[in-house]
Write a protein that holds these residues in place. Structure first.
Motif, PDB file in Angstrom:
ATOM      1  N   LEU A 210      -5.281  10.098  -5.776  1.00 14.03           N
ATOM      2  CA  LEU A 210      -5.853  10.173  -4.433  1.00 14.03           C
ATOM      3  C   LEU A 210      -5.510  11.516  -3.804  1.00 14.03           C
TER       4      LEU A 210
ATOM      5  N   SER B 177       0.832  -1.214   0.000  1.00 13.55           N
ATOM      6  CA  SER B 177       0.000   0.000   0.000  1.00 13.55           C
ATOM      7  C   SER B 177       0.862   1.258   0.000  1.00 13.55           C
TER       8      SER B 177
ATOM      9  N   GLN C 274       2.466   1.625  -3.450  1.00 13.39           N
ATOM     10  CA  GLN C 274       1.474   1.993  -4.462  1.00 13.39           C
ATOM     11  C   GLN C 274       1.043   3.451  -4.361  1.00 13.39           C
ATOM     12  N   CYS C 275       1.078   4.013  -3.149  1.00 15.96           N
ATOM     13  CA  CYS C 275       0.524   5.357  -2.940  1.00 15.96           C
ATOM     14  C   CYS C 275       1.566   6.437  -2.666  1.00 15.96           C
TER      15      CYS C 275
ATOM     16  N   ARG D   2      -3.368   7.026  -9.016  1.00 18.32           N
ATOM     17  CA  ARG D   2      -4.825   7.057  -8.947  1.00 18.32           C
ATOM     18  C   ARG D   2      -5.410   8.423  -8.630  1.00 18.32           C
TER      19      ARG D   2
ATOM     20  N   ILE E 239      -5.046   9.005   1.058  1.00 18.07           N
ATOM     21  CA  ILE E 239      -3.676   8.493   0.971  1.00 18.07           C
ATOM     22  C   ILE E 239      -3.277   7.962   2.356  1.00 18.07           C
TER      23      ILE E 239
ATOM     24  N   GLU F 277       1.299   9.633  -4.730  1.00 17.53           N
ATOM     25  CA  GLU F 277       0.076  10.420  -4.656  1.00 17.53           C
ATOM     26  C   GLU F 277       0.389  11.727  -3.933  1.00 17.53           C
TER      27      GLU F 277
END
Length: 456
Positions: free
Chosen positions: A281, A263, A266-267, A279, A286, A270
């Motif tokens: 976010l 996670s 992946q973020c 994405r 986030i 952001e």
């Protein structure tokens, strides 16, 4: 709403006021950042010691004094434009995000850096070796040694919990045998130091450190043209951004990978205002640990730009980071990160008010602007034959005691301050790695002096 500032002389300060500016550079005071609420008389006393007047944000000021200021200035209905604000800073509107629960002083007082130095250096070498093995495995399509890397990151977390300065030294100083993945190693150290400061649980520190270390593994699937380009056209930028998905896909091949680590990876690109990727976010969407990973990633890239021979002075990177508060990054976390590393992180070259040049060797955690430094030049910038240790906090305490006893005035004692941090390219004859080794590892000064002297 833009802020409305009122000039207030220090004799008139009260609790609840939000101090937004000082009458002098804030780096020359004990206050870590411009922008803080006055909570008690001690903070008022400190402001009176260093300033004649300050600027108070009447919108942010709270309690009866805040209401009184707003009534006087009319700020409740119309705030004046803050002319000192940077035109480049993006100001988002109504981002939904709860404050982060911070628990300062959750861990024991740091041990002296010399006590942890040997363990930290050994672990640092193992982390670098571990990252090398990860890259080799990726290129050969073999399973990643994530379990081994997780083990050494766990040991790094324990080391940072004991002494943040030891690993900070190793992150700050760039050695000549640096590898392409050194950014991830440095950022991982900053992440754990940051997490320690705000009181993350040990398991969260391991997750954050591991994710920050492995977040860029997908970049191996990018071409050098895309990866190393100074400027990317829209098509190349879209190609570059795929590295996040590549990283997640690679790490997901390990069935034992921590989902929290995935996670974070992946973020971590952001951004707080929704302008990041992959994405888009924003705010509270986030994960907190990913927000922290994004901050340390930006900081290390700002202090160690690709292709630069020397690191950038931390103050410049901190300034860039602070400008992005509440746009790219959550303001609360930006402030906490800057406080966690200090304005002058261990390993930073600084100039003192005496004109001497020094290298910060250990932090004074209660007084970030008064660290221990190693003096390496005299006031005329001549290299010293015998560099010497100077504890700025202890010197300050001794002189303040003389003033309080009435034996000398503040002007007579001459408090020594850091006037600026320095680009290492200004004094390349100063071997910062030698300062590190002498302070942390070596017992005999002559060898250190020999390494510091200019090469013939």
């Amino acid at each position: 709403m833009a802020i409305q500032q009122a000039k207030v002389f220090v004799e008139d300060l009260q609790r609840g006021m939000f101090v937004s500016r000082l009458d002098r550079p804030w780096t020359r005071t004990p206050f870590a950042l411009q922008g803080f609420y006055i909570r008690d008389q001690e903070e008022i006393r400190q402001l009176q010691k260093y300033c004649r007047y300050v600027y108070v944000d009447v919108v942010k000021s709270v309690g009866e004094i805040g209401a009184k200021l707003r009534k006087i200035t009319g700020a409740a209905s119309q705030a004046a434009t803050d002319k000192s604000a940077s035109p480049k800073r993006r100001v988002p509107v109504a981002i939904n995000c709860k404050p982060v629960q911070v628990k300062h002083n959750s861990y024991l007082r740091p041990e002296p850096v010399r006590k942890e130095a040997a363990k930290a250096r050994q672990l640092h070498g193992r982390i670098v070796q571990g990252m090398h093995e990860v890259m080799v495995q990726i290129k050969s399509d073999r399973p990643l040694p994530i379990g081994d890397v997780n083990h050494v990151v766990t040991q790094m977390v324990d080391s940072v919990l004991r002494s943040p300065d030891a690993f900070s030294w190793l992150a700050r100083v760039r050695d000549k045998d640096e590898h392409t993945y050194s950014h991830s190693v440095r950022a991982s150290v900053w992440a754990v130091v940051f997490g320690r400061h705000i009181g993350l649980r040990r398991q969260e520190l391991v997750q954050l450190g591991l994710a920050t270390l492995l977040k860029d593994v997908g970049k191996l699937y990018l071409s050098d043209k895309v990866l190393k380009a100074e400027k990317r056209d829209p098509r190349a930028e879209l190609e570059y951004r795929k590295f996040v998905d590549y990283s997640v896909k690679l790490l997901s091949t390990d069935p034992n990978i921590d989902q929290q680590v995935l996670s974070i990876v992946q973020c971590h690109k952001e951004q707080y205002d929704g302008s990041g990727y992959p994405r888009g976010l924003r705010g509270g969407q986030i994960p907190i640990l990913a927000r922290m990973c994004g901050i340390v990633t930006f900081y290390d890239e700002a202090t160690n730009p690709r292709g630069a021979e020397f690191p950038v002075p931390p103050s410049k990177a901190v300034g860039q980071l602070y400008e992005l508060r509440n746009s790219a990054f959550q303001e609360q976390l930006v402030v906490e990160f800057i406080q966690s590393i200090g304005l002058y992180p261990t390993g930073t070259q600084v100039e003192l008010s005496t004109g001497e040049v020094a290298v910060v060797v250990e932090q004074s955690y209660q007084r970030r602007l008064k660290p221990k430094v190693m003096l390496v030049t005299d006031a005329e910038k001549n290299l010293l034959a015998k560099p010497r240790l100077f504890d700025m906090a202890a010197d300050d305490d001794r002189k303040q005691a003389l003033v309080e006893k009435g034996k000398k005035s503040l002007a007579e004692v001459g408090l020594i301050t850091i006037t600026q941090d320095l680009d290492q390219s200004r004094y390349p004859q100063i071997d910062v790695a030698a300062v590190r080794d002498q302070y942390m590892f070596e017992q005999r000064l002559p060898a250190f002096i020999a390494r510091l002297l200019p090469k013939s």
